[in-house]
Design a protein around this motif. Structure first.
Motif, PDB file in Angstrom:
ATOM      1  N   GLY A  82      -8.665  22.712  13.548  1.00  0.00           N
ATOM      2  CA  GLY A  82      -6.857  22.694  13.906  1.00  0.00           C
ATOM      3  C   GLY A  82      -6.947  20.975  15.000  1.00  0.00           C
ATOM      4  N   LEU A  83      -7.095  20.791  16.185  1.00  0.00           N
ATOM      5  CA  LEU A  83      -7.327  19.844  16.234  1.00  0.00           C
ATOM      6  C   LEU A  83      -7.550  18.410  16.442  1.00  0.00           C
ATOM      7  N   PHE A  84      -8.707  18.001  14.919  1.00  0.00           N
ATOM      8  CA  PHE A  84      -8.980  17.537  13.839  1.00  0.00           C
ATOM      9  C   PHE A  84      -7.548  17.088  13.427  1.00  0.00           C
ATOM     10  N   TYR A  85      -7.423  18.137  12.643  1.00  0.00           N
ATOM     11  CA  TYR A  85      -5.705  17.979  11.831  1.00  0.00           C
ATOM     12  C   TYR A  85      -4.997  17.823  12.378  1.00  0.00           C
ATOM     13  N   LEU A  86      -4.384  17.874  13.172  1.00  0.00           N
ATOM     14  CA  LEU A  86      -3.080  18.006  14.305  1.00  0.00           C
ATOM     15  C   LEU A  86      -3.385  16.423  14.432  1.00  0.00           C
ATOM     16  N   CYS A  87      -3.915  15.992  15.187  1.00  0.00           N
ATOM     17  CA  CYS A  87      -4.121  14.038  15.607  1.00  0.00           C
ATOM     18  C   CYS A  87      -4.130  13.284  14.479  1.00  0.00           C
ATOM     19  N   LEU A  88      -4.760  13.720  13.340  1.00  0.00           N
ATOM     20  CA  LEU A  88      -5.077  12.797  11.644  1.00  0.00           C
ATOM     21  C   LEU A  88      -3.175  12.808  11.555  1.00  0.00           C
ATOM     22  N   THR A  89      -2.378  14.124  11.745  1.00  0.00           N
ATOM     23  CA  THR A  89      -1.002  13.919  10.635  1.00  0.00           C
ATOM     24  C   THR A  89      -0.432  13.901  12.008  1.00  0.00           C
ATOM     25  N   ALA A  90      -0.091  13.770  12.776  1.00  0.00           N
ATOM     26  CA  ALA A  90       0.482  13.226  14.195  1.00  0.00           C
ATOM     27  C   ALA A  90       0.612  11.756  14.122  1.00  0.00           C
ATOM     28  N   ALA A  91      -0.711  10.778  13.190  1.00  0.00           N
ATOM     29  CA  ALA A  91      -0.948   9.155  13.091  1.00  0.00           C
ATOM     30  C   ALA A  91      -0.681   9.343  11.784  1.00  0.00           C
ATOM     31  N   ALA A  92       0.152  10.136  11.155  1.00  0.00           N
ATOM     32  CA  ALA A  92       0.349   9.746   9.545  1.00  0.00           C
ATOM     33  C   ALA A  92       1.889   9.227   9.457  1.00  0.00           C
ATOM     34  N   ALA A  93       2.223   9.908  11.196  1.00  0.00           N
ATOM     35  CA  ALA A  93       3.823   9.636  11.089  1.00  0.00           C
ATOM     36  C   ALA A  93       4.508   8.187  11.719  1.00  0.00           C
ATOM     37  N   ILE A  94       3.378   7.645  12.691  1.00  0.00           N
ATOM     38  CA  ILE A  94       3.471   6.008  13.213  1.00  0.00           C
ATOM     39  C   ILE A  94       2.680   5.016  12.756  1.00  0.00           C
ATOM     40  N   SER A  95       1.967   5.153  12.146  1.00  0.00           N
ATOM     41  CA  SER A  95       0.486   4.304  11.530  1.00  0.00           C
ATOM     42  C   SER A  95       0.523   4.158   9.769  1.00  0.00           C
ATOM     43  N   PRO A  96       0.383   3.097   9.051  1.00  0.00           N
ATOM     44  CA  PRO A  96      -0.516   2.963   8.103  1.00  0.00           C
ATOM     45  C   PRO A  96      -1.191   4.278   7.115  1.00  0.00           C
TER      46      PRO A  96
ATOM     47  N   ARG B 283       2.776  -7.256  12.951  1.00  0.00           N
ATOM     48  CA  ARG B 283       3.914  -6.838  12.099  1.00  0.00           C
ATOM     49  C   ARG B 283       4.230  -5.462  12.582  1.00  0.00           C
ATOM     50  N   GLU B 284       3.609  -4.115  13.744  1.00  0.00           N
ATOM     51  CA  GLU B 284       3.463  -3.220  13.808  1.00  0.00           C
ATOM     52  C   GLU B 284       4.397  -3.297  15.551  1.00  0.00           C
ATOM     53  N   SER B 285       4.715  -2.581  15.573  1.00  0.00           N
ATOM     54  CA  SER B 285       4.934  -1.677  16.952  1.00  0.00           C
ATOM     55  C   SER B 285       3.271  -1.681  17.848  1.00  0.00           C
ATOM     56  N   SER B 286       3.296  -2.910  18.657  1.00  0.00           N
ATOM     57  CA  SER B 286       2.405  -2.598  19.864  1.00  0.00           C
ATOM     58  C   SER B 286       1.641  -0.469  19.965  1.00  0.00           C
ATOM     59  N   SER B 287       3.212  -0.697  20.347  1.00  0.00           N
ATOM     60  CA  SER B 287       2.617   1.138  20.756  1.00  0.00           C
ATOM     61  C   SER B 287       2.744   1.906  20.574  1.00  0.00           C
ATOM     62  N   SER B 288       3.128   2.069  19.093  1.00  0.00           N
ATOM     63  CA  SER B 288       2.888   3.148  18.068  1.00  0.00           C
ATOM     64  C   SER B 288       1.548   2.650  17.475  1.00  0.00           C
ATOM     65  N   LEU B 289       0.648   1.211  17.010  1.00  0.00           N
ATOM     66  CA  LEU B 289      -0.272   1.222  16.979  1.00  0.00           C
ATOM     67  C   LEU B 289      -1.415   2.043  17.641  1.00  0.00           C
ATOM     68  N   ILE B 290      -1.460   1.269  19.189  1.00  0.00           N
ATOM     69  CA  ILE B 290      -1.842   2.452  19.856  1.00  0.00           C
ATOM     70  C   ILE B 290      -2.089   3.086  20.095  1.00  0.00           C
ATOM     71  N   LEU B 291      -1.118   3.946  20.069  1.00  0.00           N
ATOM     72  CA  LEU B 291      -0.863   5.738  20.006  1.00  0.00           C
ATOM     73  C   LEU B 291      -1.567   6.378  18.985  1.00  0.00           C
ATOM     74  N   GLY B 292      -1.237   5.568  17.697  1.00  0.00           N
ATOM     75  CA  GLY B 292      -1.631   5.769  16.244  1.00  0.00           C
ATOM     76  C   GLY B 292      -2.985   6.080  15.927  1.00  0.00           C
ATOM     77  N   THR B 293      -3.558   5.170  17.262  1.00  0.00           N
ATOM     78  CA  THR B 293      -5.444   4.004  17.397  1.00  0.00           C
ATOM     79  C   THR B 293      -6.000   5.958  17.958  1.00  0.00           C
ATOM     80  N   LEU B 294      -5.175   6.274  19.140  1.00  0.00           N
ATOM     81  CA  LEU B 294      -5.859   6.848  19.807  1.00  0.00           C
ATOM     82  C   LEU B 294      -5.485   8.160  18.961  1.00  0.00           C
ATOM     83  N   LEU B 295      -4.792   8.817  17.875  1.00  0.00           N
ATOM     84  CA  LEU B 295      -5.211  10.097  17.477  1.00  0.00           C
ATOM     85  C   LEU B 295      -5.863  10.290  16.729  1.00  0.00           C
ATOM     86  N   VAL B 296      -6.391   8.638  15.880  1.00  0.00           N
ATOM     87  CA  VAL B 296      -6.717   8.716  14.933  1.00  0.00           C
ATOM     88  C   VAL B 296      -8.836   9.060  15.112  1.00  0.00           C
TER      89      VAL B 296
END
Length: 310
Positions: free
Chosen positions: A83-97, A152-165
């Motif tokens: 659950g929590l694993f995949y929720l974080c992974l899909t949330a990261a997909a919205a903001i990271s390559p 090339r990416e927004s640093s804030s979204s990149l950091i958030l995406g990284t934390l989620l992954v």
């Protein structure tokens, strides 16, 4: 073709299907699909499929008996590991390559190592020094990839995406190791299909809540999102897992072959990158990003070597 080469080939094929998770999640995010639906649909669709497989293999009776005899561990660690694993992974997909998510998720190896002292009370508590070296290599590759994308990416979204992954990379081994430890202590013997089915069942309360929230804020998912989530269930949860188990079975007691099979999973990053560029019109990684990918792959390969020697 020798048995070892066949095992490696099967490992590569499984990596191809595992990569579908990153590509379809990114595709759904780009088309405006709610990531809450992307997360919940995968396991809601997976449940009947895997239960049918268990029924066909005459494994359903033991499966339900094990789950309902002691549902607590399955509910808790199914929620964490699936659950929590995949929720974080899909949330990261919205903001990271997608390729960056695939690469960063390799930190799950590091997370698994550092969780060991907190999970086990026997010799598994110890973190081997060579495994630490491998972890350092992998982490260096992830950092290089992240630094290369900051330009090339927004640093804030990149950091958030990284934390989620990274959170996903922690939740996945935590849930799976704790449920394996529960099985070990309670002498509960289940096949991989039965274990996945029980953990999927355990994660269902979370997915029903997530689905209700998703419906409240964005209505029903589109037909396209349902289809792509179904493809993730089929390709990644069912086909890739079965093929990978077959590859490890073919490797048998050959430590070098087993290490090579495990190392094939690093190819997920390359497959995801190629698919994202071809089908989702993603930009090619920077030079640092490419170096980071190479370093991650080398780190995983080195880790596979030292792990089987252990």
């Amino acid at each position: 073709m020798g048995q070892t080469n066949k095992a490696i080939l099967f490992g590569l094929v499984s990596a191809f299907f595992f990569s579908a998770t990153y590509i379809f999640n990114k595709s759904m995010a780009l088309s405006g699909g709610d990531f809450l639906w992307s997360a919940s649909l995968r396991y809601i669709i997976t449940l009947p499929i895997i239960l049918l497989i268990a029924l066909f293999n005459k494994e359903a009776k033991i499966l339900f008996s094990s789950f309902f005899k002691s549902p607590g561990p399955w509910l808790l660690w199914g929620t964490v590991g699936f659950g929590l694993f995949y929720l974080c992974l899909t949330a990261a997909a919205a903001i990271s390559p997608a390729w960056l998510i695939a690469g960063t998720f390799q930190t799950t190896i590091i997370a698994g190592l550092f969780l060991s002292p907190f999970i086990y009370k026997d010799n598994r508590r110890k973190i081997p020094q060579k495994a630490l070296y491998a972890s350092t290599i992998i982490l260096s590759g992830v950092l290089l990839s992240q630094i290369g994308e900051i330009q090339r990416e927004s640093s804030s979204s990149l950091i958030l995406g990284t934390l989620l992954v990274i959170l996903a990379a922690i939740f996945f081994p935590l849930g799976n190791r704790k449920i394996l430890l529960y099985q070990e202590r309670s002498s509960t013997k289940l096949s991989p299909i039965q274990r996945v089915a029980c953990m999927t069942l355990g994660s269902m309360p979370l997915w029903f809540i997530i689905s209700a929230i998703a419906y409240e804020r964005s209505g029903f998912p589109s037909e396209n999102q349902i289809i792509q989530s179904g493809l993730i269930s089929l390709f990644s949860t069912i086909i890739a897992t079965v093929i990978f188990f077959k590859a490890t079975e073919m490797a048998g007691n050959n430590a070098e072959a087993l290490g090579a099979v495990e190392a094939t999973q690093s190819i997920e990053i390359v497959i995801t990158l190629i698919a994202e560029i071809l089908f989702l019109n993603a930009a090619f990684p920077s030079l640092l990003g490419c170096i980071g990918i190479l370093v991650i792959i080398l780190g995983i390969y080195y880790y596979s070597l030292v792990s089987v020697k252990r």
